[in-house]
Design a protein around this motif. Structure first.
Motif, PDB file in Angstrom:
ATOM      1  N   TYR A  26     -31.269 -71.362   6.728  1.00 40.55           N
ATOM      2  CA  TYR A  26     -32.258 -72.140   5.978  1.00 40.55           C
ATOM      3  C   TYR A  26     -32.922 -71.276   4.928  1.00 40.55           C
ATOM      4  O   TYR A  26     -33.276 -71.751   3.835  1.00 40.55           O
ATOM      5  CB  TYR A  26     -33.288 -72.757   6.923  1.00 40.55           C
ATOM      6  N   GLN A  27     -33.103 -69.949   5.215  1.00 39.44           N
ATOM      7  CA  GLN A  27     -33.675 -69.062   4.218  1.00 39.44           C
ATOM      8  C   GLN A  27     -32.739 -68.912   3.021  1.00 39.44           C
ATOM      9  O   GLN A  27     -33.173 -68.904   1.858  1.00 39.44           O
ATOM     10  CB  GLN A  27     -33.959 -67.701   4.842  1.00 39.44           C
ATOM     11  N   LYS A  28     -31.461 -68.805   3.312  1.00 42.64           N
ATOM     12  CA  LYS A  28     -30.489 -68.720   2.227  1.00 42.64           C
ATOM     13  C   LYS A  28     -30.479 -70.005   1.401  1.00 42.64           C
ATOM     14  O   LYS A  28     -30.374 -69.975   0.164  1.00 42.64           O
ATOM     15  CB  LYS A  28     -29.097 -68.450   2.789  1.00 42.64           C
TER      16      LYS A  28
ATOM     17  N   ILE B  12     -33.205 -78.422   9.766  1.00 47.40           N
ATOM     18  CA  ILE B  12     -31.914 -77.747   9.852  1.00 47.40           C
ATOM     19  C   ILE B  12     -31.993 -76.464  10.670  1.00 47.40           C
ATOM     20  O   ILE B  12     -31.193 -76.245  11.580  1.00 47.40           O
ATOM     21  CB  ILE B  12     -31.379 -77.447   8.433  1.00 47.40           C
ATOM     22  N   HIS B  13     -32.964 -75.600  10.330  1.00 48.14           N
ATOM     23  CA  HIS B  13     -32.992 -74.294  10.979  1.00 48.14           C
ATOM     24  C   HIS B  13     -33.238 -74.398  12.486  1.00 48.14           C
ATOM     25  O   HIS B  13     -32.535 -73.743  13.281  1.00 48.14           O
ATOM     26  CB  HIS B  13     -34.074 -73.432  10.329  1.00 48.14           C
TER      27      HIS B  13
ATOM     28  N   LEU C  34     -30.241 -75.841  14.322  1.00 47.31           N
ATOM     29  CA  LEU C  34     -29.143 -74.871  14.278  1.00 47.31           C
ATOM     30  C   LEU C  34     -29.415 -73.685  15.188  1.00 47.31           C
ATOM     31  O   LEU C  34     -28.486 -73.109  15.781  1.00 47.31           O
ATOM     32  CB  LEU C  34     -28.927 -74.390  12.846  1.00 47.31           C
ATOM     33  N   SER C  35     -30.674 -73.293  15.296  1.00 49.25           N
ATOM     34  CA  SER C  35     -31.010 -72.191  16.194  1.00 49.25           C
ATOM     35  C   SER C  35     -30.665 -72.535  17.631  1.00 49.25           C
ATOM     36  O   SER C  35     -30.138 -71.687  18.376  1.00 49.25           O
ATOM     37  CB  SER C  35     -32.508 -71.864  16.065  1.00 49.25           C
ATOM     38  N   LYS C  36     -30.949 -73.772  17.995  1.00 51.50           N
ATOM     39  CA  LYS C  36     -30.555 -74.208  19.341  1.00 51.50           C
ATOM     40  C   LYS C  36     -29.048 -74.138  19.516  1.00 51.50           C
ATOM     41  O   LYS C  36     -28.536 -73.643  20.533  1.00 51.50           O
ATOM     42  CB  LYS C  36     -31.033 -75.645  19.581  1.00 51.50           C
ATOM     43  N   LEU C  37     -28.329 -74.626  18.522  1.00 50.57           N
ATOM     44  CA  LEU C  37     -26.874 -74.659  18.613  1.00 50.57           C
ATOM     45  C   LEU C  37     -26.285 -73.248  18.635  1.00 50.57           C
ATOM     46  O   LEU C  37     -25.368 -72.961  19.417  1.00 50.57           O
ATOM     47  CB  LEU C  37     -26.319 -75.450  17.426  1.00 50.57           C
TER      48      LEU C  37
END
Length: 577
Positions: free
Chosen positions: A15-17, A311-312, A315-318
């Motif tokens: 997400y930072q990118k 999103i972040h 996605l972190s969970k995944l």
């Protein structure tokens, strides 16, 4: 086991990118917006100034032409034959003849007066008869007040282009060594009205007529000192030679000043406008610009927060769940509280983990081996050499800027590989198989556009219900491109046509190559007629065997000499009834 959101880590997250990329893409747009804003203001300002210049130039030229017109009429009057006769024979004329000539001159003066709205009085002084003739005072013996005024003006040296008496403006010309004087008074109100028309081009603008020597002759400004200050900003040379608006500061205020030369009066017509009056309509764009800039900053902040939230965190969970699977921990479940795409991904992950666990326990190795076999079979259908060459052609087209050909080749290549790699039935409608062969021809002809072309007939008479095995036409066409033009032939042609008659489908592929000898054609026919039980992955023999096995011995391929000089392959299919 339930998972919590992943904690912070000392690395760049997706997400930072995304946010950084978004900002990097947005910054050029903002920079371009700033540049366009100031560029647009500059262009608009120049357009306004050029418009003012054009308007002021137009009116000044009209005024100049009108003054020249009046002067020409005055010069023509001096050469009038009746006026000349009065001047030369005045003392010798009889009363009747003198009166008649005077009336003729008065008519000329009346005509001159009505010829221009700027003329309020036109007159002449004839020394020979001792009279002045004018449209204002008529015929008057001298001395009189009108002659005294004109005499006092003519005493000015050096002779000016026009004469002033208080607020009155005169054109004075002489003839016959001063024996005849012609004087025309110019209407000051009309001149001032013309200046006001120019001043009305822009609000709070003023116009003056004058120069540094004569001072201010006329001005629309209420304060005379303002006009003198404007004239003081110019020297004589720049005042008469300037052809573009200039910005000058006066009393702490910037003015756009537009000088125009009025050569008939040897004066300059100057329009000056407060800069704020020109830029005021543009100020709203600056306000909108800063408003949009602030909105852009707010959008970036909200976008960053939204990406982090939507999103972040999921996605972190995944990612954490995948890390746990890598440690062979298959007893894992991801909890989802939303009903978006991640809900489907999390459920799919949970199902995958569960099925993966069952698969490992039941038949892990068997299924893995089967998958590898299927993958190998799929990959074996792709000709790497053909693919590499096509990509190289796309690369070269992009290098030379041929984007249209590169786009077309990419489209055809995608359609080609989509057809040969997709799963499904072994049989396809004939029109799709035929179209696939044409796609292959398009690809090859784009690659070798400088020396190979193909012609084909649209198959319109083949029933849509007819299906054929996949990849039966393309190998025939491929054989032509690989073997018919090996000698570098520059005008290679491939001809494809179809025919459906009485339940029999025929496809003909011909070329104009010169490499196929009669012995080679006979040898090829021998191979095609042979009852071969071997299985070949590619080539004409493989296609021929497949057709004969499916449709019987009457179907298959035959080779002959093409009417174009090369090889001709006939594909015959007799569908089952």
């Amino acid at each position: 086991m339930k998972l919590q959101s992943a904690g912070k880590a000392s690395r760049w997250y997706v997400y930072q990118k995304i946010v950084i990329v978004f900002i990097l893409f947005l910054l050029p747009l903002i920079s371009m917006n700033i540049w366009l804003n100031y560029k647009g203001m500059s262009i608009t300002k120049d357009a306004i100034l050029n418009s003012s210049l054009a308007g002021a130039s137009f009116y000044s030229k009209q005024l100049d032409k009108e003054m020249y017109f009046i002067r020409n009429l005055q010069l023509q009057l001096l050469n009038d034959k009746d006026l000349q006769k009065l001047s030369f024979r005045g003392s010798m004329l009889e009363n009747y003849e003198e009166v008649e000539l005077i009336d003729q001159v008065r008519d000329r003066l009346a005509t001159l007066t009505v010829s221009s709205e700027y003329v309020v009085n036109a007159g002449v002084y004839v020394e020979a008869i001792g009279k002045t003739i004018s449209t204002d005072s008529g015929v008057t013996n001298t001395p009189n007040e009108e002659l005294k005024l004109i005499s006092s003006l003519m005493a000015v040296t050096p002779k000016p282009s026009f004469y002033r008496s208080g607020s009155r403006i005169f054109f004075i010309e002489t003839e016959n060594n001063g024996a005849v004087w012609s004087y025309i008074e110019i209407s000051r109100p009309k001149l001032l009205e013309a200046l006001r028309e120019i001043a009305n081009l822009y609000p709070q603008s003023e116009v003056l007529l004058g120069d540094k020597e004569a001072g201010t002759v006329l001005t629309t400004a209420q304060e005379q000192g303002e006009s003198a200050a404007v004239l003081g900003l110019f020297d004589d040379e720049s005042l008469h030679n300037s052809n573009s608006p200039e910005m000058r500061k006066m009393h702490g205020v910037n003015y756009f000043i537009t000088p125009n030369d009025v050569s008939s009066l040897h004066l300059s017509l100057i329009m000056y406008v407060n800069q704020n009056e020109i830029t005021r309509p543009l100020s709203q764009f600056i306000t909108w610009f800063y408003t949009l800039f602030i909105i852009a900053i707010i959008v970036m902040i909200l976008y960053s927060f939204s990406v982090n939230l939507m999103i972040h965190r999921p996605l972190s969970k995944l990612v954490k769940a995948f890390h746990m699977i890598e440690t062979d921990n298959l007893n894992i479940m991801i909890e989802s509280k939303t009903k978006d795409e991640f809900h489907y991904v999390f459920n799919s992950f949970n199902n995958m983990a569960r099925k993966l666990k069952n698969s490992i326990e039941d038949n892990y190795e068997q299924k893995i081996a089967l998958q590898r076999s299927q993958l190998k079979q799929l990959q074996s259908q792709i000709n790497p050499h053909f693919l590499y060459n096509s990509f190289f052609n796309i690369y070269m087209m992009c290098k030379v800027g041929d984007s249209d050909s590169a786009a077309e080749l990419s489209q055809r290549l995608g359609s080609y590989y989509q057809y040969i790699t997709r799963s499904g039935a072994d049989e396809v409608p004939f029109d799709k198989e035929y179209r696939h062969a044409l796609d292959y021809c398009d690809i090859q002809c784009i690659r070798f556009s400088n020396r190979v072309h193909f012609e084909y007939e649209e198959q319109t008479d083949v029933p849509a219900t007819i299906t054929v095995p996949r990849l039966i036409i393309q190998p025939i066409v491929e054989n032509v491109f690989e073997h018919a033009f090996e000698d570098g032939m520059m005008e290679g042609k491939v001809y494809i046509r179809t025919e459906y008659r009485e339940g029999k489908l025929c496809v003909t592929v011909e070329d104009n190559g010169n490499l196929a000898t009669d012995a080679m054609i006979e040898q090829l026919n021998t191979k095609l007629a042979r009852d071969s039980k071997s299985i070949e992955n590619t080539g004409l023999i493989n296609v021929n065997n497949r057709l004969k096995l499916k449709y019987g011995p009457e179907s298959g391929l035959t080779a002959s000499r093409s009417m174009h000089g090369g090889l001709k392959i006939n594909l015959t299919i007799i569908p089952e009834t």
